[in-house]
Design a protein around this motif. Sequence first.
Motif, short mmCIF file in Angstrom:
data_model
loop_
_atom_site.label_atom_id
_atom_site.label_comp_id
_atom_site.label_asym_id
_atom_site.label_seq_id
_atom_site.Cartn_x
_atom_site.Cartn_y
_atom_site.Cartn_z
N LEU A 123 12.51 -13.96 -4.76
CA LEU A 123 13.67 -14.03 -5.64
C LEU A 123 13.55 -15.15 -6.66
N LEU A 124 12.76 -16.15 -6.34
CA LEU A 124 12.53 -17.26 -7.27
C LEU A 124 11.35 -17.00 -8.19
N GLY A 125 10.80 -15.81 -8.13
CA GLY A 125 9.71 -15.46 -9.03
C GLY A 125 8.34 -15.87 -8.55
N ALA A 126 8.21 -16.19 -7.27
CA ALA A 126 6.91 -16.61 -6.74
C ALA A 126 6.44 -15.61 -5.69
N GLN A 127 5.17 -15.70 -5.35
CA GLN A 127 4.57 -14.83 -4.35
C GLN A 127 4.14 -15.65 -3.15
N MET A 128 4.46 -15.17 -1.95
CA MET A 128 4.07 -15.90 -0.76
C MET A 128 2.79 -15.33 -0.18
N VAL A 129 1.90 -16.22 0.21
CA VAL A 129 0.64 -15.86 0.84
C VAL A 129 0.66 -16.43 2.25
N LEU A 130 0.48 -15.58 3.24
CA LEU A 130 0.48 -15.99 4.64
C LEU A 130 -0.95 -16.09 5.13
N THR A 131 -1.34 -17.28 5.59
CA THR A 131 -2.71 -17.48 6.05
C THR A 131 -2.71 -17.96 7.50
N GLY A 132 -3.90 -17.87 8.11
CA GLY A 132 -4.06 -18.36 9.48
C GLY A 132 -3.57 -17.41 10.54
N ILE A 133 -3.55 -16.11 10.26
CA ILE A 133 -3.10 -15.14 11.26
C ILE A 133 -4.26 -14.89 12.23
N ARG A 134 -4.15 -15.41 13.43
CA ARG A 134 -5.18 -15.22 14.45
C ARG A 134 -5.08 -13.81 15.02
N PRO A 135 -6.16 -13.31 15.65
CA PRO A 135 -6.13 -11.95 16.21
C PRO A 135 -4.97 -11.72 17.16
N VAL B 253 -2.16 -13.23 17.20
CA VAL B 253 -0.92 -13.22 16.43
C VAL B 253 -0.75 -11.87 15.74
N ALA B 254 -1.84 -11.35 15.19
CA ALA B 254 -1.79 -10.04 14.55
C ALA B 254 -1.34 -8.97 15.53
N GLN B 255 -1.85 -9.04 16.78
CA GLN B 255 -1.45 -8.07 17.80
C GLN B 255 0.04 -8.18 18.10
N ILE B 256 0.55 -9.40 18.17
CA ILE B 256 1.97 -9.59 18.45
C ILE B 256 2.82 -9.01 17.32
N LEU B 257 2.41 -9.27 16.07
CA LEU B 257 3.17 -8.76 14.93
C LEU B 257 3.17 -7.23 14.91
N VAL B 258 2.04 -6.65 15.25
CA VAL B 258 1.96 -5.18 15.30
C VAL B 258 2.86 -4.65 16.40
N ALA B 259 2.81 -5.30 17.58
CA ALA B 259 3.63 -4.87 18.71
C ALA B 259 5.11 -4.98 18.40
N LEU B 260 5.47 -5.98 17.61
CA LEU B 260 6.87 -6.15 17.23
C LEU B 260 7.29 -5.22 16.11
N GLY B 261 6.32 -4.53 15.52
CA GLY B 261 6.65 -3.63 14.43
C GLY B 261 7.05 -4.33 13.16
N VAL B 262 6.51 -5.53 12.94
CA VAL B 262 6.87 -6.31 11.76
C VAL B 262 6.17 -5.75 10.53
N ASP B 263 6.94 -5.52 9.47
CA ASP B 263 6.39 -5.02 8.22
C ASP B 263 6.11 -6.20 7.29
N LEU B 264 4.83 -6.50 7.13
CA LEU B 264 4.42 -7.59 6.25
C LEU B 264 3.89 -7.05 4.92
N GLY B 265 4.35 -5.85 4.56
CA GLY B 265 3.83 -5.24 3.35
C GLY B 265 4.12 -6.02 2.09
N SER B 266 5.21 -6.80 2.10
CA SER B 266 5.58 -7.55 0.90
C SER B 266 4.91 -8.91 0.85
N ILE B 267 4.10 -9.23 1.85
CA ILE B 267 3.47 -10.55 1.93
C ILE B 267 1.96 -10.39 1.85
N VAL B 268 1.33 -11.20 0.99
CA VAL B 268 -0.13 -11.23 0.95
C VAL B 268 -0.62 -12.01 2.16
N THR B 269 -1.50 -11.43 2.94
CA THR B 269 -2.01 -12.09 4.15
C THR B 269 -3.50 -12.37 4.00
#
Length: 316
Positions: free
Chosen positions: A270-282, A284-300
């Motif tokens: 909303l402030l006109g910037a893009q967020m980049v998420l780094t450091g996602i360990r394997p 952590v990725a499995q947990i996010l998938v299991a939780l059904g988290v949609d990170l489509g709007s975030i650059v990983t």
Amino acid sequence: MSMEGRLDPSDASALRERVVRLEQELAQRERELAEHRREIRALHEREAQLLEIEAEQKRLAAVTENSSDFIGIASMEGVAQYLNEAGRELVGLEASELPRVTIGSFFFPDDLPYIEQHIMPATMEHGRWVGEFRFRHFKTGAAIPVLYNSFLIRDPETGEPMALATVTADLTERKRAEEERVRLKDEMIRVQAATLRELSTPLLRISDRAVIMPLIGAVDSSRAAAVLERLLQGVSAEQSRVVILDITGVSNVDSHVADALIRTAKAVRLLGAQMVLTGIRPEVAQILVALGVDLGSIVTMGSLQSGIAFALSQPR
């Protein structure tokens, strides 16, 4: 940069220079934190000094015969008979006015019922009443906090009361010291809180349009709110176009953390910037998938280095 995403030598050199600058900024931040710690130590020392002042004032109050205290004598009817110079100066009373003064004149009208119902009966029954009270300044009407020590003077032969007396200590400086100590304590808490916020949510600029926030440790709802506030303030202040949030050091990732990441990304966008998420360990990725988290709007990105490279490659 090639199609495979590798950096050419010139880009790698620029990246190294920026990493060096980042390290220098981190070192500067450490120096600033050290300065904060020195300030906190100074506040501790100042508070100890104030405590010593308060202890000294208590010792002075205990020396009731000291002529610097308010020393007064009145008849059993309450008519003033004697008041030393220190006492007259304390309440703004001239020596010529003393014969027309009664005990009640030294107090506020609102305090007289307590004196008549508690202080005087206790003095007559037990021979003494001691406690914190207040005098009234005769000229200004200001309240003077005192340690009021009211006692009977008895006939040495018969033991019968002859007069009412007081050796009263001025507590003005003590009260000021207490207020100063409270102020310093509040200031110390503020400095500590600010230091902790800086430690837990550091925001570092890596270019004129990109900032990075490395997170370490557990992230609960309170810290997630602090992260969001700090990021939004930084993005607004720095006019950043890219925000890197590195979670390499985050010890726990659950639905609350995932929700916080998504809310943070939306707010940053909303402030006109893009967020980049780094450091996602394997894991952590499995947990996010299991939780059904949609990170489509975030650059990983898998690593902080790749996130920095992405941020620096964005057009100005």
